[in-house]
Design an enzyme around this catalytic site. Structure first.
Site, PDB file in Angstrom:
ATOM      1  N   ASP A  29     -42.367 -56.423  29.210  1.00  0.00           N
ATOM      2  CA  ASP A  29     -42.049 -57.135  30.555  1.00  0.00           C
ATOM      3  C   ASP A  29     -42.348 -58.561  30.514  1.00  0.00           C
ATOM      4  O   ASP A  29     -43.476 -59.106  30.129  1.00  0.00           O
ATOM      5  CB  ASP A  29     -42.675 -56.515  31.588  1.00  0.00           C
ATOM      6  CG  ASP A  29     -42.038 -56.580  33.154  1.00  0.00           C
ATOM      7  OD1 ASP A  29     -41.534 -55.577  33.775  1.00  0.00           O
ATOM      8  OD2 ASP A  29     -42.183 -57.625  33.596  1.00  0.00           O
ATOM      9  N   GLY A  88     -39.603 -51.417  45.459  1.00  0.00           N
ATOM     10  CA  GLY A  88     -40.142 -52.295  44.302  1.00  0.00           C
ATOM     11  C   GLY A  88     -39.075 -52.562  43.098  1.00  0.00           C
ATOM     12  O   GLY A  88     -39.254 -53.210  42.148  1.00  0.00           O
ATOM     13  N   HIS A  93     -31.122 -50.931  36.889  1.00  0.00           N
ATOM     14  CA  HIS A  93     -30.428 -50.225  35.398  1.00  0.00           C
ATOM     15  C   HIS A  93     -31.710 -49.231  35.177  1.00  0.00           C
ATOM     16  O   HIS A  93     -32.825 -49.949  35.079  1.00  0.00           O
ATOM     17  CB  HIS A  93     -29.949 -51.086  34.429  1.00  0.00           C
ATOM     18  CG  HIS A  93     -29.924 -50.335  33.166  1.00  0.00           C
ATOM     19  ND1 HIS A  93     -28.489 -50.781  32.135  1.00  0.00           N
ATOM     20  CD2 HIS A  93     -30.533 -49.822  32.491  1.00  0.00           C
ATOM     21  CE1 HIS A  93     -28.879 -50.324  31.105  1.00  0.00           C
ATOM     22  NE2 HIS A  93     -30.017 -49.354  31.254  1.00  0.00           N
ATOM     23  N   HIS A  95     -35.238 -47.438  34.259  1.00  0.00           N
ATOM     24  CA  HIS A  95     -35.998 -48.022  33.500  1.00  0.00           C
ATOM     25  C   HIS A  95     -37.503 -47.562  33.724  1.00  0.00           C
ATOM     26  O   HIS A  95     -37.809 -47.407  34.991  1.00  0.00           O
ATOM     27  CB  HIS A  95     -36.165 -49.718  33.212  1.00  0.00           C
ATOM     28  CG  HIS A  95     -36.523 -50.296  34.497  1.00  0.00           C
ATOM     29  ND1 HIS A  95     -35.490 -50.561  35.218  1.00  0.00           N
ATOM     30  CD2 HIS A  95     -37.650 -50.920  34.849  1.00  0.00           C
ATOM     31  CE1 HIS A  95     -35.913 -51.202  36.366  1.00  0.00           C
ATOM     32  NE2 HIS A  95     -37.285 -51.426  36.344  1.00  0.00           N
TER      33      HIS A  95
HETATM   34  P1  AMP Z   1     -38.217 -53.199  38.743  1.00  0.00           P
HETATM   35  O1  AMP Z   1     -38.902 -54.354  39.688  1.00  0.00           O
HETATM   36  O2  AMP Z   1     -38.990 -51.965  38.800  1.00  0.00           O
HETATM   37  O3  AMP Z   1     -36.768 -53.207  38.989  1.00  0.00           O
HETATM   38  O4  AMP Z   1     -38.656 -53.445  37.385  1.00  0.00           O
HETATM   39  C1  AMP Z   1     -37.821 -54.702  36.500  1.00  0.00           C
HETATM   40  C2  AMP Z   1     -38.708 -55.608  35.897  1.00  0.00           C
HETATM   41  O5  AMP Z   1     -38.006 -56.146  34.791  1.00  0.00           O
HETATM   42  C3  AMP Z   1     -39.662 -56.527  36.200  1.00  0.00           C
HETATM   43  O6  AMP Z   1     -41.248 -56.116  36.077  1.00  0.00           O
HETATM   44  C4  AMP Z   1     -39.363 -57.760  35.767  1.00  0.00           C
HETATM   45  O7  AMP Z   1     -40.487 -58.640  35.274  1.00  0.00           O
HETATM   46  C5  AMP Z   1     -38.740 -57.422  34.284  1.00  0.00           C
HETATM   47  N1  AMP Z   1     -37.723 -58.249  33.829  1.00  0.00           N
HETATM   48  C6  AMP Z   1     -36.649 -58.950  34.468  1.00  0.00           C
HETATM   49  N2  AMP Z   1     -35.902 -59.673  33.573  1.00  0.00           N
HETATM   50  C7  AMP Z   1     -36.476 -59.360  32.387  1.00  0.00           C
HETATM   51  C8  AMP Z   1     -36.153 -60.002  30.987  1.00  0.00           C
HETATM   52  N3  AMP Z   1     -35.010 -60.658  30.777  1.00  0.00           N
HETATM   53  N4  AMP Z   1     -37.023 -59.799  30.051  1.00  0.00           N
HETATM   54  C9  AMP Z   1     -38.109 -58.852  30.425  1.00  0.00           C
HETATM   55  N5  AMP Z   1     -38.481 -58.093  31.570  1.00  0.00           N
HETATM   56  C10 AMP Z   1     -37.583 -58.446  32.633  1.00  0.00           C
HETATM   57 ZN    ZN Z   2     -27.030 -51.733  32.754  1.00  0.00          ZN
END
Ligand code: AMP
Ligand code: ZN
Length: 104
Positions: A29, A88, A93, A95
Site C-alpha cells: 500500500d 472507507g 476495485h 481488494h
Molecule cells: P480502500 O480505501 O479500502 O479502497 O483502499 C485503497 C488503498 O489503495 C488505500 O489504502 C491507498 O493507500 C491504496 N492505494 C491507492 N493508490 C495506490 C497505488 N498507486 N499504489 C499502492 N497503493 C495505492
Molecule cells: Zn479495476
C-alpha cells in the site's frame, strides 16, 4: 474504464508485485497504516468484495492472501475489505488489506 488498480495490474505504473498468481496480485500500500500493509487484488475487476463471486477467483485470491500472510507477516495479521465509501473504500476495485504490526 478508469480504474487505478486495473492499470496497476496491467503494469502501467511499474508497481512491484510482492506476490502474484493467475487470479490476483499483491503489492505494498502506498500509504501504509501498519508495519506490513499489503493489498491483495483480484485481476478481475469487480467493484467490491460483495460482487466478488467467481469461485476460481476467490480461491486464487485467498491462496495469495495465505502466501502473503505466511511470507510477509509473523502469522498475526488483520484482513480487511472496505466496502462502500462510508466504510472507507476509496478504490472501487475489490481488494483485501493485509495489515500486521503497529505503526511506529
Ligand atoms: P480502500 O480505501 O479500502 O479502497 O483502499 C485503497 C488503498 O489503495 C488505500 O489504502 C491507498 O493507500 C491504496 N492505494 C491507492 N493508490 C495506490 C497505488 N498507486 N499504489 C499502492 N497503493 C495505492
Ligand atoms: Zn479495476
Amino acid at each position: 474504464m478508469d480504474c487505478i488498480f486495473c492499470k496497476i495490474i496491467a503494469g502501467e505504473f511499474g508497481t512491484e508485485f510482492v506476490a502474484q498468481n493467475e487470479h490476483a496480485v499483491a503489492f505494498k500500500d502506498i500509504n501504509p497504516q501498519a508495519k506490513v500493509h499489503i493489498l491483495c487484488v483480484p485481476r478481475q475487476h469487480t467493484k467490491n468484495v460483495a460482487e466478488l463471486t467467481d469461485p476460481e477467483v476467490l480461491q486464487g485470491l485467498f491462496s495469495l492472501i495465505r502466501e502473503v500472510a505466511s511470507t510477509a507477516t509473523d502469522g498475526q495479521f488483520r484482513l480487511q475489505f472496505n466496502t462502500g465509501e462510508r466504510e472507507g473504500q476509496s478504490v472501487f476495485h475489490s481488494h483485501a488489506h493485509v495489515l500486521s504490526g503497529r505503526e511506529g
